[in-house]
Design an enzyme around this catalytic site. Structure first.
Site, PDB file in Angstrom:
ATOM      1  N   SER A  39      94.346  99.011 -29.080  1.00 15.75           N
ATOM      2  CA  SER A  39      93.583  98.238 -30.059  1.00 15.75           C
ATOM      3  C   SER A  39      93.222  96.879 -29.480  1.00 15.75           C
ATOM      4  O   SER A  39      92.862  95.960 -30.199  1.00 15.75           O
ATOM      5  CB  SER A  39      94.340  98.125 -31.396  1.00 15.75           C
TER       6      SER A  39
ATOM      7  N   PHE B  20      89.206  88.301 -20.055  1.00 19.90           N
ATOM      8  CA  PHE B  20      90.415  88.087 -20.854  1.00 19.90           C
ATOM      9  C   PHE B  20      91.616  87.961 -19.912  1.00 19.90           C
ATOM     10  O   PHE B  20      91.480  88.032 -18.684  1.00 19.90           O
ATOM     11  CB  PHE B  20      90.620  89.241 -21.853  1.00 19.90           C
ATOM     12  N   GLY B  21      92.789  87.777 -20.513  1.00 20.39           N
ATOM     13  CA  GLY B  21      94.044  87.773 -19.751  1.00 20.39           C
ATOM     14  C   GLY B  21      94.039  86.803 -18.584  1.00 20.39           C
ATOM     15  O   GLY B  21      93.728  85.616 -18.734  1.00 20.39           O
ATOM     16  N   TYR B  22      94.351  87.324 -17.409  1.00 20.02           N
ATOM     17  CA  TYR B  22      94.501  86.490 -16.217  1.00 20.02           C
ATOM     18  C   TYR B  22      93.188  86.276 -15.468  1.00 20.02           C
ATOM     19  O   TYR B  22      93.187  85.721 -14.363  1.00 20.02           O
ATOM     20  CB  TYR B  22      95.548  87.133 -15.282  1.00 20.02           C
ATOM     21  N   ASP B  23      92.071  86.706 -16.046  1.00 16.62           N
ATOM     22  CA  ASP B  23      90.775  86.585 -15.358  1.00 16.62           C
ATOM     23  C   ASP B  23      90.483  85.163 -14.848  1.00 16.62           C
ATOM     24  O   ASP B  23      89.932  85.011 -13.752  1.00 16.62           O
ATOM     25  CB  ASP B  23      89.624  87.036 -16.278  1.00 16.62           C
TER      26      ASP B  23
ATOM     27  N   LYS C 225      82.050  91.950 -13.088  1.00 14.47           N
ATOM     28  CA  LYS C 225      83.483  92.275 -13.078  1.00 14.47           C
ATOM     29  C   LYS C 225      83.665  93.786 -13.150  1.00 14.47           C
ATOM     30  O   LYS C 225      84.525  94.357 -12.483  1.00 14.47           O
ATOM     31  CB  LYS C 225      84.211  91.597 -14.254  1.00 14.47           C
TER      32      LYS C 225
ATOM     33  N   HIS D 181      89.853  96.803 -11.242  1.00 13.53           N
ATOM     34  CA  HIS D 181      90.853  97.874 -11.207  1.00 13.53           C
ATOM     35  C   HIS D 181      90.529  98.934 -12.264  1.00 13.53           C
ATOM     36  O   HIS D 181      90.626 100.129 -12.041  1.00 13.53           O
ATOM     37  CB  HIS D 181      92.228  97.256 -11.437  1.00 13.53           C
TER      38      HIS D 181
ATOM     39  N   LYS E 230      89.609  94.875 -23.973  1.00 19.00           N
ATOM     40  CA  LYS E 230      89.780  96.002 -23.060  1.00 19.00           C
ATOM     41  C   LYS E 230      88.835  97.136 -23.477  1.00 19.00           C
ATOM     42  O   LYS E 230      88.190  97.769 -22.652  1.00 19.00           O
ATOM     43  CB  LYS E 230      91.232  96.476 -23.162  1.00 19.00           C
TER      44      LYS E 230
ATOM     45  N   ASP F 159      97.024 101.275 -18.892  1.00 19.30           N
ATOM     46  CA  ASP F 159      98.095 100.290 -18.790  1.00 19.30           C
ATOM     47  C   ASP F 159      97.838  99.516 -17.516  1.00 19.30           C
ATOM     48  O   ASP F 159      97.687 100.094 -16.440  1.00 19.30           O
ATOM     49  CB  ASP F 159      99.480 100.928 -18.771  1.00 19.30           C
TER      50      ASP F 159
END
Ligand code: IMP
Length: 197
Positions: free
Chosen positions: A8, A154-157, A177, A182, A12, A73
């Protein structure tokens, strides 16, 4: 063929839909109430399969057409931090917000007196369906820096710079991107699998 996404995480999901353009991708939480999945695996692969199998078990009974459950994941592996945050990327700081997680990586690098380190992102993509369970991996290699840059992603971008590039993932637009990430690499393999299964 319908693909039900076992996540959710909205950002992503946007990336996955962009990459799997030719498939109908539906978030499981738009079909049934979201529920907690304990990700207690010891690897990206184990956690991806745990998530996909948990959603498959709940969805199976209400579907009257063929479908696959897809999960992702993923996480950041930083050389100078002995591989951290790794499978704990989403909850590295405990509180779990993207900003707090990223700040913890920066602080840990600064504690060591360094301002960059080799690093890579890993994505394990799993599919679970009536024809079985499969999992593949994709990687994006580069480095992390201690000065966040950029607003996208998002996240560590904001601290990740892909090999042979000078801007962070967060300074790239989605399209750029999505050809390096990955997640793109692992979903390329998933698309090949889906064609032959
Ligand atoms: P997951 O939802 O358990 O797979 O958690 C993955 C975590 O890894 C996310 O919360 C992000 O912090 C991080 N992550 C995974 N993929 C990316 C990416 O493409 N960019 C930045 N951070 C990412």
């Amino acid at each position: 063929m319908k693909i039900i996404l076992a996540s959710s995480n909205v950002k992503k999901a946007v990336e996955i839909r962009d990459i799997l353009k030719t498939f109908e991708v539906v978030c499981y939480s738009d079909m049934i109430p979201a529920f907690e999945i304990v990700e207690n695996g010891k690897s990206f692969q184990e956690n991806a399969l745990i998530k996909a199998k948990a959603v498959y078990a709940k969805i199976q009974g209400i579907m009257n057409e063929s479908f696959w459950v897809l999960s992702d994941d993923s996480g950041l592996v930083v050389d100078a931090l002995g591989g951290e945050p790794g499978i704990f990327s989403a909850r590295y700081s405990g509180e779990g917000s993207d900003v707090a997680n990223l700040q913890k990586v920066i602080s840990k690098l600064q504690e060591k007196g360094i301002n960059e380190s080799r690093a890579y992102f890993c994505a394990a993509s799993a599919i679970v369906g009536e024809k079985g369970d499969y999992c593949v991996h994709g990687f994006a290699y580069g480095k992390v820096i201690t000065t966040p840059r950029g607003q996208h992603g998002f996240g560590y971008d904001p601290i990740f710079i892909h090999t042979n590039h000078s801007v962070t993932f967060a300074e790239m637009d989605r399209l750029q991107k999505n050809t390096l990430s990955h997640r793109f690499k692992s979903l390329e393999l998933i698309q090949i699998l889906l064609r032959y299964l």
